[in-house]
Design a protein around this motif. Structure first.
Motif, mmCIF file in Angstrom:
data_model
loop_
_atom_site.group_PDB
_atom_site.id
_atom_site.type_symbol
_atom_site.label_atom_id
_atom_site.label_comp_id
_atom_site.label_asym_id
_atom_site.label_seq_id
_atom_site.Cartn_x
_atom_site.Cartn_y
_atom_site.Cartn_z
ATOM 1 N N MET A 17 -30.911 24.799 4.733
ATOM 2 C CA MET A 17 -29.977 25.804 4.615
ATOM 3 C C MET A 17 -30.620 26.531 3.232
ATOM 4 O O MET A 17 -30.823 26.155 2.323
ATOM 5 N N ARG A 18 -30.421 27.635 3.346
ATOM 6 C CA ARG A 18 -30.679 28.792 2.277
ATOM 7 C C ARG A 18 -29.349 29.555 1.577
ATOM 8 O O ARG A 18 -29.541 30.158 0.813
ATOM 9 N N THR A 19 -28.109 29.270 2.202
ATOM 10 C CA THR A 19 -27.140 29.938 1.707
ATOM 11 C C THR A 19 -26.417 28.763 1.093
ATOM 12 O O THR A 19 -25.686 27.596 1.580
ATOM 13 N N PRO A 20 -26.314 28.778 -0.357
ATOM 14 C CA PRO A 20 -25.842 27.895 -1.349
ATOM 15 C C PRO A 20 -24.232 27.343 -0.906
ATOM 16 O O PRO A 20 -23.764 26.128 -1.030
ATOM 17 N N LYS A 21 -23.347 28.310 -0.711
ATOM 18 C CA LYS A 21 -22.036 28.294 -0.572
ATOM 19 C C LYS A 21 -21.851 27.367 0.968
ATOM 20 O O LYS A 21 -21.145 26.408 0.836
ATOM 21 N N LEU A 22 -22.685 27.822 1.917
ATOM 22 C CA LEU A 22 -22.325 27.184 3.043
ATOM 23 C C LEU A 22 -23.035 25.700 2.944
ATOM 24 O O LEU A 22 -22.390 24.552 3.602
ATOM 25 N N LYS A 23 -24.051 25.559 2.255
ATOM 26 C CA LYS A 23 -24.525 24.205 2.045
ATOM 27 C C LYS A 23 -23.335 23.397 1.294
ATOM 28 O O LYS A 23 -23.388 22.125 1.921
ATOM 29 N N LYS A 24 -22.917 23.707 0.244
ATOM 30 C CA LYS A 24 -21.985 23.095 -0.584
ATOM 31 C C LYS A 24 -20.625 22.548 0.431
ATOM 32 O O LYS A 24 -20.380 21.486 0.417
ATOM 33 N N SER B 245 -20.952 22.338 3.846
ATOM 34 C CA SER B 245 -21.248 21.559 4.641
ATOM 35 C C SER B 245 -21.252 19.912 4.162
ATOM 36 O O SER B 245 -20.998 18.802 4.694
ATOM 37 N N GLN B 246 -21.766 20.104 2.999
ATOM 38 C CA GLN B 246 -21.940 18.673 2.323
ATOM 39 C C GLN B 246 -20.600 17.970 2.119
ATOM 40 O O GLN B 246 -20.411 16.820 2.324
ATOM 41 N N THR B 247 -19.658 18.584 1.589
ATOM 42 C CA THR B 247 -18.224 18.161 1.284
ATOM 43 C C THR B 247 -17.661 17.700 2.810
ATOM 44 O O THR B 247 -16.952 16.643 2.760
ATOM 45 N N MET B 248 -17.811 18.405 3.835
ATOM 46 C CA MET B 248 -17.414 18.000 5.187
ATOM 47 C C MET B 248 -18.025 16.896 5.613
ATOM 48 O O MET B 248 -17.387 15.996 6.446
ATOM 49 N N LEU B 249 -19.262 16.778 5.301
ATOM 50 C CA LEU B 249 -20.090 15.444 5.770
ATOM 51 C C LEU B 249 -19.606 14.410 5.078
ATOM 52 O O LEU B 249 -19.544 13.191 5.520
ATOM 53 N N TYR B 250 -19.370 14.318 3.578
ATOM 54 C CA TYR B 250 -19.155 13.251 2.733
ATOM 55 C C TYR B 250 -17.768 12.973 2.907
ATOM 56 O O TYR B 250 -17.337 11.686 2.874
ATOM 57 N N LEU B 251 -16.827 13.638 3.203
ATOM 58 C CA LEU B 251 -15.343 13.304 3.117
ATOM 59 C C LEU B 251 -15.000 12.181 4.089
ATOM 60 O O LEU B 251 -14.248 11.176 3.590
ATOM 61 N N PRO B 252 -15.473 11.896 5.172
ATOM 62 C CA PRO B 252 -15.132 10.965 5.975
ATOM 63 C C PRO B 252 -15.258 9.441 5.291
ATOM 64 O O PRO B 252 -14.639 8.542 5.699
#
Length: 309
Positions: free
Chosen positions: A107-114, A116-123
């Motif tokens: 991913m080259r968009t820092p905001k989208l990357k952050k 996405s990471q938050t949504m994946l880690y949350l569960p």
């Protein structure tokens, strides 16, 4: 003279970094108290244990507890379910963090990357009690969100028994488990990818490699040691399975599909107060886990020269 100098240097390092050593003492004490000290209770597996007489006063019965447990029909079912569910988790769950880590890295968009990471880690940080409630609302046979949407859209003519029929329950179990755990595993692989030499990617790009070729020939070989170590550890855990997930998602209707070793131990060890038999199952489980991880490590050493020891 050299040894005196070495001792002095060691003392200076300890004096300089004493705070780090003090922090190291916390996990050391934790493992000592909660992992190694309880190992003395293994002897209960070979006794007719009584909580009133204690370990010292209980009668020694040899392998009687093992013979009794291995002869139980429920133990055979629990053993088979444990191996099958862990195998399904390994097949479908192990590759997902690798795929997600590579996708996040590209991913080259820092905001989208952050985001996405938050949504994946949350569960990973959600309690299985909360996840169990979500599963009931989403997959319930008659009132679940998915069944309601499928019926409304005309894709199905009847309700799908996600939680009340064995094969469908296994599908739901694996799906929810992969969703809950894939984000946490992604952190490890993403850290491994971040540690790779960027010059390798630049050299591959100069040689004309496209993005998929750079992933296949640079990224995956670079994180191969991490993949192998985690795979060996996953194989070593094939005999152990968490209590929360099958107990909360499972129900009496699919008992022959959701009963695993951890729930079996809970029934005979806690509910029926048969601590000796529960200890025998736990010891058997640990021994098979040790055998599996040793075989996996030996196979890895044989074919790839990479292992955990």
């Amino acid at each position: 003279m050299q040894s005196v100098k070495q001792r002095n240097n060691r003392f200076l390092r300890i004096r300089r970094d004493w705070r780090l050593y003090a922090m190291l003492a916390i996990p050391f004490v934790w493992y000592l108290v909660f992992c190694y000290k309880p190992m003395a209770g293994i002897v209960i597996a070979f006794q007719k244990y009584s909580i009133f007489k204690g370990i010292a006063g209980s009668k020694y019965v040899g392998l009687e507890n093992f013979r009794f447990v291995f002869g139980m029909r429920d133990f055979g079912i629990a053993l088979g379910n444990t191996l099958l569910l862990n195998l399904l988790d390994l097949i479908f769950g192990f590759p997902m963090p690798i795929i997600l880590a590579i996708m996040l890295n590209e991913m080259r968009t820092p905001k989208l990357k952050k985001i996405s990471q938050t949504m994946l880690y949350l569960p990973h940080f959600l309690s299985w009690v909360i996840i169990g409630g979500m599963v009931l609302k989403i997959f319930a046979p008659t009132s679940g969100v998915i069944n309601a949407l499928l019926m409304k859209s005309g894709l199905t003519s009847g309700n799908i028994p996600f939680l009340t029929e064995g094969p469908w329950w296994r599908f739901t179990y694996v799906l929810v488990g992969v969703w809950q755990s894939m984000g946490w595993g992604t952190i490890i692989y993403l850290a491994a990818i971040t540690g790779l030499d960027m010059n390798l990617f630049e050299a591959a790009q100069i040689d004309g490699a496209n993005k998929l070729q750079r992933i296949w020939h640079v990224t995956l070989p670079g994180i191969r040691p991490t993949i192998i170590v985690l795979l060996i550890m996953s194989i070593g855990r094939m005999m152990s399975i968490g209590f929360d997930r099958p107990y909360i998602i499972g129900n009496t209707i699919v008992k022959d599909y959701c009963d695993v070793i951890s729930t079996f131990v809970y029934r005979i060890g806690i509910t029926n107060s048969k601590f000796d038999r529960a200890t025998a199952v736990g010891l058997f489980q640990s021994f098979i886990g040790l055998v599996l991880i040793t075989i996996a490590n030996a196979a890895s050493r044989l074919f790839d020269e990479q292992g955990i020891w």
